[in-house]
Write a protein that holds these residues in place. Structure first.
Motif, PDB file in Angstrom:
ATOM      1  N   SER A 189       1.694  -4.565   6.076  1.00 27.52           N
ATOM      2  CA  SER A 189       2.700  -3.693   5.482  1.00 27.52           C
ATOM      3  C   SER A 189       2.208  -2.256   5.520  1.00 27.52           C
ATOM      4  O   SER A 189       1.018  -1.997   5.722  1.00 27.52           O
ATOM      5  N   ARG A 190       3.119  -1.345   5.274  1.00 29.38           N
ATOM      6  CA  ARG A 190       2.779   0.065   5.286  1.00 29.38           C
ATOM      7  C   ARG A 190       1.749   0.376   4.190  1.00 29.38           C
ATOM      8  O   ARG A 190       0.745   1.042   4.426  1.00 29.38           O
ATOM      9  N   THR A 240      -3.948  -4.221  -2.248  1.00 28.39           N
ATOM     10  CA  THR A 240      -3.720  -4.962  -1.006  1.00 28.39           C
ATOM     11  C   THR A 240      -5.015  -5.431  -0.358  1.00 28.39           C
ATOM     12  O   THR A 240      -4.977  -6.141   0.643  1.00 28.39           O
TER      13      THR A 240
END
Ligand code: ADP
Ligand code: MG
Ligand code: ZN
Length: 489
Positions: free
Chosen positions: A327-328, A296
């Motif tokens: 996002s997580r 990510t």
């Protein structure tokens, strides 16, 4: 000289000093940023016709002695326009009520002389956050208000470019940074090894150096010095040489002068020790490798062990896309990257430093937000814990209201710790799996102080080849202005 009416400001019209960008060594990034302004001042019509407006104000941010004043003068010198210069402290040293009227005068004169540059040095002296307290510094606030009024009062294309300098951007009133005011910040950093060599070259121009003096060597041993420190160093060395009746400066004087500059400076000038370099190099390499290994995370753009702006060393990612949400997975990996620096220190040096405090703060905040704000844990569910009261009262952070039980509070702490500990373990696995790369990147940083994204990628892919250094050509150039005679003691 140009009269300023009642304000008697030290203002000069022509850039008679004729400082040019070439006089400011290093600082390529800042110069690149300012080149556009010069082009605009040369050719305002080009910009007007295409509907482009220049930033009204540019804020030069950087530690003392890094060349902010020089850069502002160089913009005026390059553009060949009048340069009005005032220091923030001059505005407030005046009698009550004078500050504001001085600002008014300054802008009136500037508009008459447009295109021109108005330079406000040490803007923090007038630009501190207004605290809204009764009995605050009225004089300063009036001056600041007048400055804001004046900035709003002229159009973007009237040819008055405001440049301000500060080493305390954190204390400035946010109103100054709004669009249409100082909406562009240019960071002026401590010079890296190449920058230091370039600065030494500029200031060694008129100083005879003995053949044993290599500017490259001086540059290597002065990490942490600003341009002003380096200028000072050469000057002290020249004074020492003169005192000893030498015809040229030798390495002996350079060494003596280095100590003098470090000891004599009231501000905290100091040379980065080898130990410190090593620590920072591994720390930043740790961040960079985590960036690289996590899906990510953005690719690494630049790594440096020389402080930039207010930060210490840094690892800068190249943002691939603008994101309006996280996002997580991404947040978890952000935390891994944050901790990568500390983890590298722990693995390699078997000790840890205070240099990671900022990272730890960031990691903790992200983990806390995940738990209390974004409902990202099963255990505590999709609930917002604690009302954020910051920015409610006069812009002051009044902290959080605890609207949950002590039991929940304990659970929050527990979950934050769990997230951070897991991230720590992941960072450790990544760095141990890539330990050779970690050494390689750190070694590169210790040697060059800065690493671009391309070289970093090459090291990570195992395709990096160290260029052969033209050591001989370099020293010839260094000695170009070396005195013919050897010193005659
Ligand atoms: P600042 O405004 O950031 O405190 P100055 O512009 O006043 O720094 O710099 C002080 C002196 O240090 C300059 O007059 C110049 O001689 C030297 N100096 C600083 N930075 C540089 C640089 N990048 N290149 C050459 N000289 C520099
Ligand atoms: Mg200055
Ligand atoms: Zn860090």
């Amino acid at each position: 000289m140009f009269g300023m009416g009642k304000s008697n400001a030290k203002v000069y019209v022509k850039s008679s000093e004729g400082i040019k960008f070439t006089d400011v060594a290093g600082e390529d990034e800042a110069k690149e940023n300012l080149t556009e302004i010069v082009d605009y001042l040369h050719n305002p019509d080009k910009y007007r016709e295409i509907g482009a407006s220049m930033p009204k104000g540019i804020l030069l941010v950087g530690p003392p002695g890094t060349g902010k004043t020089m850069l502002a003068k160089a913009v005026a010198g390059e553009a060949n326009v009048p340069f009005f210069s005032m220091s923030g402290s001059e505005f407030v040293e005046m009698f009550v009520g004078m500050g504001a009227s001085k600002v008014r005068d300054l802008f009136r004169q500037a508009k008459e002389k447009a295109p021109c540059i108005v330079f406000i040095d040490e803007i923090d002296a007038i630009g501190k956050k207004r605290d809204g307290n009764m009995g605050g510094n009225d004089e300063r606030e009036q001056t600041l208000n007048q400055l804001l009024v004046e900035m709003d009062g002229f159009g973007a294309n009237e040819g008055v470019i405001l440049i301000a300098a500060t080493n305390r951007p954190d204390v400035l009133d946010p109103a100054l940074m709004r669009p249409g005011r100082f909406d562009r910040q240019v960071i002026v950093s401590y010079p890296d090894i190449n920058g230091r060599e370039a600065i030494l070259k500029v200031h060694a121009r008129k100083k005879p150096l003995a053949p044993d003096v290599k500017l490259k060597t001086i540059a290597k041993t002065t990490a942490g010095f600003t341009g002003a420190d380096l200028e000072n160093l050469l000057n002290e060395a020249a004074l020492l040489a003169a005192r000893k009746n030498k015809k040229a400066i030798t390495m002996e004087e350079i060494e003596e002068a280095t100590i003098k500059v470090v000891v004599g400076a009231e501000k905290k000038t100091r040379v980065m020790s080898d130990k410190e370099k090593k620590l920072t190099a591994y720390h930043e390499a740790g961040h960079a490798i985590c960036f690289h290994e996590l899906a990510t995370q953005d690719p690494v753009h630049e790594i440096s062990i020389i402080p930039r702006g207010m930060a210490g060393g840094y690892t800068m990612p190249l943002p691939s896309e603008d994101k309006s949400y996280n996002s997580r997975t991404e947040m978890l990996e952000d935390i891994v990257v944050c901790l990568g620096g500390r983890v590298a220190e722990a693995i390699i040096l078997d000790d840890i430093s205070t240099g990671a405090s900022n990272d730890i703060e960031k990691a903790t905040k992200t983990a806390r937000d995940m738990v209390t704000k974004y409902g990202m844990t099963k255990e505590l569910g999709c609930i917002c814990y604690g009302k954020d009261n910051s920015a409610v009262f006069l812009g002051r952070d009044m902290g959080h209201t605890q609207d949950y039980s002590e039991q929940t509070a304990a659970k929050i702490d527990e979950l934050i710790l769990e997230i951070v500990n897991n991230a720590y373990d992941r960072a450790e696995t990544i760095l141990k799996d890539n330990i050779d790369k970690l050494h390689e990147v750190a070694a590169y940083l210790i040697k060059h102080e800065k690493m671009g994204g391309e070289d970093f990628e090459a090291v990570m892919n195992g395709t990096y080849v160290e260029p052969v250094e033209a050591e001989d050509a370099e020293s010839e150039e260094d000695n170009a202005n070396t005195a013919e005679n050897k010193d005659n003691e």
